[in-house]
Design a protein around this motif. Sequence first.
Motif, PDB file in Angstrom:
ATOM      1  N   ILE A  31       0.840  -1.192   0.000  1.00 19.00           N
ATOM      2  CA  ILE A  31       0.000   0.000   0.000  1.00 19.00           C
ATOM      3  C   ILE A  31       0.878   1.246   0.000  1.00 19.00           C
ATOM      4  CG2 ILE A  31      -1.901  -1.148   1.184  1.00 19.00           C
ATOM      5  CD1 ILE A  31      -1.119   0.318   3.729  1.00 19.00           C
ATOM      6  N   GLU A  32       0.269   2.354  -0.378  1.00 21.07           N
ATOM      7  CA  GLU A  32       0.931   3.649  -0.398  1.00 21.07           C
ATOM      8  C   GLU A  32       0.458   4.423   0.826  1.00 21.07           C
ATOM      9  OE1 GLU A  32      -0.317   5.789  -3.807  1.00 21.07           O
ATOM     10  OE2 GLU A  32       1.314   7.264  -3.715  1.00 21.07           O
ATOM     11  N   VAL A  33       1.382   5.030   1.559  1.00 20.66           N
ATOM     12  CA  VAL A  33       0.996   5.780   2.756  1.00 20.66           C
ATOM     13  C   VAL A  33       1.473   7.220   2.642  1.00 20.66           C
ATOM     14  CG1 VAL A  33       0.880   3.791   4.280  1.00 20.66           C
ATOM     15  CG2 VAL A  33       3.056   4.964   3.978  1.00 20.66           C
ATOM     16  N   GLU A  34       0.821   8.076   3.395  1.00 18.93           N
ATOM     17  CA  GLU A  34       1.081   9.506   3.304  1.00 18.93           C
ATOM     18  C   GLU A  34       2.456   9.890   3.852  1.00 18.93           C
ATOM     19  OE1 GLU A  34      -0.315  12.518   2.282  1.00 18.93           O
ATOM     20  OE2 GLU A  34      -1.259  11.116   0.916  1.00 18.93           O
ATOM     21  N   CYS A  35       2.777   9.455   5.050  1.00 20.99           N
ATOM     22  CA  CYS A  35       4.067   9.825   5.641  1.00 20.99           C
ATOM     23  C   CYS A  35       4.400   8.848   6.741  1.00 20.99           C
ATOM     24  CB  CYS A  35       4.034  11.243   6.195  1.00 20.99           C
ATOM     25  SG  CYS A  35       5.642  11.788   6.831  1.00 20.99           S
ATOM     26  N   LEU A  36       5.636   8.367   6.746  1.00 19.45           N
ATOM     27  CA  LEU A  36       6.094   7.451   7.793  1.00 19.45           C
ATOM     28  C   LEU A  36       6.988   8.167   8.795  1.00 19.45           C
ATOM     29  CD1 LEU A  36       6.806   4.204   5.727  1.00 19.45           C
ATOM     30  CD2 LEU A  36       4.941   4.608   7.333  1.00 19.45           C
ATOM     31  N   GLY A  37       7.104   9.473   8.669  1.00 21.82           N
ATOM     32  CA  GLY A  37       7.858  10.246   9.661  1.00 21.82           C
ATOM     33  C   GLY A  37       9.345   9.976   9.624  1.00 21.82           C
ATOM     34  N   ALA A  38       9.872   9.655   8.467  1.00 23.53           N
ATOM     35  CA  ALA A  38      11.308   9.404   8.352  1.00 23.53           C
ATOM     36  C   ALA A  38      11.851  10.213   7.175  1.00 23.53           C
ATOM     37  CB  ALA A  38      11.574   7.914   8.168  1.00 23.53           C
ATOM     38  N   CYS A  39      11.524  11.498   7.154  1.00 19.14           N
ATOM     39  CA  CYS A  39      11.850  12.343   6.000  1.00 19.14           C
ATOM     40  C   CYS A  39      13.354  12.496   5.791  1.00 19.14           C
ATOM     41  CB  CYS A  39      11.194  13.707   6.163  1.00 19.14           C
ATOM     42  SG  CYS A  39       9.390  13.637   6.257  1.00 19.14           S
ATOM     43  N   GLY A  40      14.153  12.211   6.793  1.00 15.76           N
ATOM     44  CA  GLY A  40      15.603  12.323   6.637  1.00 15.76           C
ATOM     45  C   GLY A  40      16.227  11.119   5.949  1.00 15.76           C
ATOM     46  N   PHE A  41      15.434  10.072   5.720  1.00 19.57           N
ATOM     47  CA  PHE A  41      15.974   8.835   5.142  1.00 19.57           C
ATOM     48  C   PHE A  41      15.073   8.293   4.037  1.00 19.57           C
ATOM     49  CE2 PHE A  41      17.215   9.203   9.570  1.00 19.57           C
ATOM     50  CZ  PHE A  41      18.586   9.068   9.512  1.00 19.57           C
ATOM     51  N   PRO A  42      14.703   9.142   3.070  1.00 17.82           N
ATOM     52  CA  PRO A  42      13.817   8.653   2.006  1.00 17.82           C
ATOM     53  C   PRO A  42      14.532   7.681   1.078  1.00 17.82           C
ATOM     54  CG  PRO A  42      14.617  10.864   1.490  1.00 17.82           C
ATOM     55  CD  PRO A  42      15.119  10.527   2.853  1.00 17.82           C
ATOM     56  N   THR A  43      13.836   6.748   0.511  1.00 15.60           N
ATOM     57  CA  THR A  43      12.426   6.463   0.690  1.00 15.60           C
ATOM     58  C   THR A  43      12.235   5.545   1.892  1.00 15.60           C
ATOM     59  OG1 THR A  43      11.865   6.694  -1.649  1.00 15.60           O
ATOM     60  CG2 THR A  43      10.440   5.301  -0.354  1.00 15.60           C
ATOM     61  N   ALA A  44      11.258   5.893   2.711  1.00 13.01           N
ATOM     62  CA  ALA A  44      10.976   5.098   3.902  1.00 13.01           C
ATOM     63  C   ALA A  44       9.886   4.073   3.598  1.00 13.01           C
ATOM     64  CB  ALA A  44      10.529   6.005   5.034  1.00 13.01           C
ATOM     65  N   VAL A  45      10.095   2.874   4.103  1.00  8.30           N
ATOM     66  CA  VAL A  45       9.137   1.789   3.913  1.00  8.30           C
ATOM     67  C   VAL A  45       8.945   1.107   5.263  1.00  8.30           C
ATOM     68  CG1 VAL A  45       8.680  -0.400   2.738  1.00  8.30           C
ATOM     69  CG2 VAL A  45       9.873   1.438   1.524  1.00  8.30           C
ATOM     70  N   GLN A  46       7.712   0.818   5.595  1.00  7.85           N
ATOM     71  CA  GLN A  46       7.433   0.038   6.799  1.00  7.85           C
ATOM     72  C   GLN A  46       6.849  -1.301   6.389  1.00  7.85           C
ATOM     73  OE1 GLN A  46       4.980   1.893   9.799  1.00  7.85           O
ATOM     74  NE2 GLN A  46       4.915   0.050  11.054  1.00  7.85           N
ATOM     75  N   ILE A  47       7.485  -2.370   6.836  1.00  6.56           N
ATOM     76  CA  ILE A  47       6.991  -3.719   6.555  1.00  6.56           C
ATOM     77  C   ILE A  47       6.676  -4.372   7.896  1.00  6.56           C
ATOM     78  CG2 ILE A  47       7.457  -5.940   5.478  1.00  6.56           C
ATOM     79  CD1 ILE A  47       9.408  -4.549   3.629  1.00  6.56           C
ATOM     80  N   ASN A  48       5.405  -4.622   8.102  1.00  7.11           N
ATOM     81  CA  ASN A  48       4.913  -5.004   9.417  1.00  7.11           C
ATOM     82  C   ASN A  48       5.411  -3.976  10.432  1.00  7.11           C
ATOM     83  OD1 ASN A  48       3.599  -7.083   8.212  1.00  7.11           O
ATOM     84  ND2 ASN A  48       4.873  -8.713   9.018  1.00  7.11           N
ATOM     85  N   GLU A  49       6.119  -4.395  11.490  1.00  4.72           N
ATOM     86  CA  GLU A  49       6.491  -3.442  12.525  1.00  4.72           C
ATOM     87  C   GLU A  49       7.872  -2.829  12.312  1.00  4.72           C
ATOM     88  OE1 GLU A  49       6.210  -6.661  12.703  1.00  4.72           O
ATOM     89  OE2 GLU A  49       7.362  -7.573  14.343  1.00  4.72           O
TER      90      GLU A  49
END
Length: 229
Positions: A192-210
């Motif tokens: 899925i595509e999400v708005e912001c993961l709060g990791a703007c200093g390390f783009p691209t940020a991806v969260q997989i499960n936890e």
Amino acid sequence: MSAEPIRAGSEYDPTSWPAAVQNPGFVGDTGEFAGLTEADVRGTAFIGERPADGGHASVAGTLPYHTANKDPQAPIFHGPYEDRLEKILSRYPDRQAALLPALHLAHEIRGYLSPETQDEVAEKLQLPPAYVRGVATFYTMYNLAPVGKYLIQVCTNISCNLCGGDAVLEAFLKHTGTELGETSANGLWTVIEVECLGACGFPTAVQINEFYYENVRPESVPDVLARLT
């Protein structure tokens, strides 16, 4: 007023900055703070002991906890989860205030919040089912339908977008053989595509499960997926 000129060797000189180190996950492992444990970061007095079966140690995490092993048919609020619910209830003045962490708990166990699960939470907390439905459907972080074993959330907000977030998203869709928001036939992947993961200093940020993955590039996607399977 002009910006302060860069002075060679000063803190303003980018060539004097330490090399960037990729943050491998939750705790962080960057620069002079390499090797910190979760207890080092959060402090054991604050977090206590993280439950072996997942979830935030304080039982009131700010986000729903995604695990690879989830069972939509599993009982909720039984055994250790009943203990955790009681701990949640002990920390709030009324049961309405405990709704979000209670939903987190159900979400962690079953992987999503079905209408039946929402009703179970409502009954347990003695709240109107309509109220619980309203809260559960308001927050996009709650899954309202089953997802794959691995829920891949790709940030395409401004920082990640400028650094190729869309290409990273396309790479995940390509290598998992899925369409956006759909679960792969083998049940492994939902992207899925999400708005912001709060990791703007390390783009691209991806969260997989936890877990967080930062500085993800399209070419690194196959390696990320290989680490999961």
